[in-house]
Enzyme design. Structure first.
Site, PDB file in Angstrom:
ATOM      1  N   ARG A 192       0.868  -1.179   0.000  1.00 40.01           N
ATOM      2  CA  ARG A 192       0.000   0.000   0.000  1.00 40.01           C
ATOM      3  C   ARG A 192       0.904   1.228   0.000  1.00 40.01           C
ATOM      4  O   ARG A 192       1.694   1.430   0.919  1.00 40.01           O
ATOM      5  CB  ARG A 192      -0.944   0.024   1.207  1.00 40.01           C
ATOM      6  CG  ARG A 192      -1.979  -1.087   1.186  1.00 40.01           C
ATOM      7  CD  ARG A 192      -3.164  -0.790   2.075  1.00 40.01           C
ATOM      8  NE  ARG A 192      -4.019   0.236   1.496  1.00 40.01           N
ATOM      9  CZ  ARG A 192      -5.044   0.784   2.155  1.00 40.01           C
ATOM     10  NH1 ARG A 192      -5.319   0.430   3.397  1.00 40.01           N
ATOM     11  NH2 ARG A 192      -5.793   1.696   1.575  1.00 40.01           N
ATOM     12  N   GLN A 220     -15.667   1.827   6.783  1.00 40.46           N
ATOM     13  CA  GLN A 220     -14.899   1.616   8.014  1.00 40.46           C
ATOM     14  C   GLN A 220     -15.573   2.263   9.219  1.00 40.46           C
ATOM     15  O   GLN A 220     -15.441   1.793  10.350  1.00 40.46           O
ATOM     16  CB  GLN A 220     -13.478   2.177   7.872  1.00 40.46           C
ATOM     17  CG  GLN A 220     -12.624   1.469   6.850  1.00 40.46           C
ATOM     18  CD  GLN A 220     -12.584   2.206   5.528  1.00 40.46           C
ATOM     19  OE1 GLN A 220     -13.593   2.746   5.084  1.00 40.46           O
ATOM     20  NE2 GLN A 220     -11.429   2.237   4.895  1.00 40.46           N
ATOM     21  N   ASP A 275      -2.768   9.189   7.189  1.00 42.63           N
ATOM     22  CA  ASP A 275      -1.918   8.154   6.606  1.00 42.63           C
ATOM     23  C   ASP A 275      -0.564   8.693   6.180  1.00 42.63           C
ATOM     24  O   ASP A 275       0.404   7.939   6.094  1.00 42.63           O
ATOM     25  CB  ASP A 275      -2.628   7.505   5.419  1.00 42.63           C
ATOM     26  CG  ASP A 275      -3.728   6.573   5.880  1.00 42.63           C
ATOM     27  OD1 ASP A 275      -3.479   5.361   5.930  1.00 42.63           O
ATOM     28  OD2 ASP A 275      -4.827   7.048   6.212  1.00 42.63           O
TER      29      ASP A 275
END
Length: 352
Positions: free
Chosen positions: A94, A199, A240
């Site tokens: 990722r 999520q 992130d």
């Protein structure tokens, strides 16, 4: 003071294997998966068995341990060369979460000092466990720093899942919410469902309900109406990757929330460990944005909800400019009104 239940631990090393709580099937099923090899760990990261930047970093560290075991058995004293291909596959799983590359680089640095004539697994396992423990400690520190910014009886909104499931335990954004609830600072939490992976509805709602924190689930598109009602005090999210000027990449939809929050006078808090800061990039335009398969948008549980052959754009993240953020909370301190200069001060504190 309210006593909370012990938070979820989604990553375990037990019986010489890595165990991950499969987040794809929550909240309806709690399924633990065992991993014996690094390529399977890379696939688990890619397919979102585990997700959330800190959790990805910790998982990758254990993935390096498994890669070292494989390299030792296959190549013996040449293990330091044999370990490189699986580490590249781990790093590519990722691209946006900088914690992934950070953890792998830290483990590679540790491995470089080890003897080539004995198995590297025991020493690297110690390093991986240290990364794991550091993450939990950092989360609890961030939780208190962030909670200290809140007024009593605050009403907050969170997006995606930045809780215990996204970390090694306790959480980043949800760590602040947990601590804020303990301290009597949080009255109620609104949770965005967070399309397309949901999520928020599957993971964040489940976590909060496990611990009795008052919450309401809403569709992502309801956020503007909630802010317009005047009820909301803070938007609290994770990250992130954070650029050196404070621009922040987080789950797609965060940028929209930031714009809405600025218009309505609602404050925005980003909560992330310093390992999420990429000091090598100047701003958010340099953050790689992962593009995921279109079926995540055009299907739900494998059932089509859009015309077949429809063209789909599915970026997993967007970038929120620093000027829309009121505070970035890390374990090394809080950056208010983040900017290049203010972020430099944090880096100085981190380096002390």
């Amino acid at each position: 003071m309210t006593k909370l239940l012990q938070t979820i631990e989604p990553i375990l090393w037990r019986d010489e294997r890595l165990h991950l709580l499969d987040q794809r099937v929550l909240p309806h099923k709690e399924n633990w998966l065992e991993f014996h090899d690094s390529d399977a760990v890379a696939e688990a990261i890619k397919t979102m068995v585990v997700r959330g930047a800190p959790a990805i970093g910790v998982t990758a560290a254990y993935g390096v341990v498994l890669a070292a075991r494989e390299a030792w058995f296959s190549a013996g004293e040449n293990w330091q060369e044999a370990i490189n291909p699986p580490l590249k596959r781990l790093a590519a799983s990722r691209p946006t979460a900088v914690n992934l590359s950070w953890a792998i680089d830290r483990m590679k640095t540790a491995s470089a000092s080890l003897s080539k004539y004995e198995s590297p697994e025991p020493a690297l396992l110690t390093f991986a466990q240290q990364i794991h423990q550091e993450d939990v400690k950092a989360n609890r520190t961030m939780g208190q720093y962030g909670a200290d910014l809140l007024d009593n009886d605050s009403i907050v909104l969170t997006h995606c899942n930045a809780g215990a499931l996204a970390t090694a335990g306790f959480g980043t954004a949800l760590g602040v919410i947990r601590q804020g609830f303990i301290d009597g600072k949080i009255e109620h939490v609104y949770v965005d469902e967070t399309r397309p992976w949901l999520q928020g509805s599957r993971l964040t709602a489940w976590e909060l309900m496990q611990e009795g924190i008052p919450m309401t689930l809403q569709a992502d598109v309801a956020a503007g109406a909630l802010m317009a009602s005047g009820q909301l005090d803070w938007v609290i999210v994770g990250a992130d990757r954070i650029a050196s000027n404070g621009d922040t990449a987080n789950k797609i939809g965060t940028y929209s929330l930031a714009v809405l929050a600025k218009y309505h006078g609602v404050k925005l808090m980003v909560v992330a460990p310093t390992t999420t800061i990429d000091w090598s990039i100047d701003n958010g335009s340099q953050i790689p944005i992962e593009q995921r398969t279109g079926s995540e948008v055009s299907e739900i549980d494998g059932r089509p909800i859009a015309p077949s052959e429809v063209h789909v754009s599915n970026p997993a993240f967007d970038v929120t400019p620093a000027e829309l953020i009121d505070a970035i909370v890390t374990e090394s301190g809080v950056v208010r009104s983040p900017s290049k200069e203010n972020m430099k001060q944090l880096k100085s504190e981190e380096e002390k």
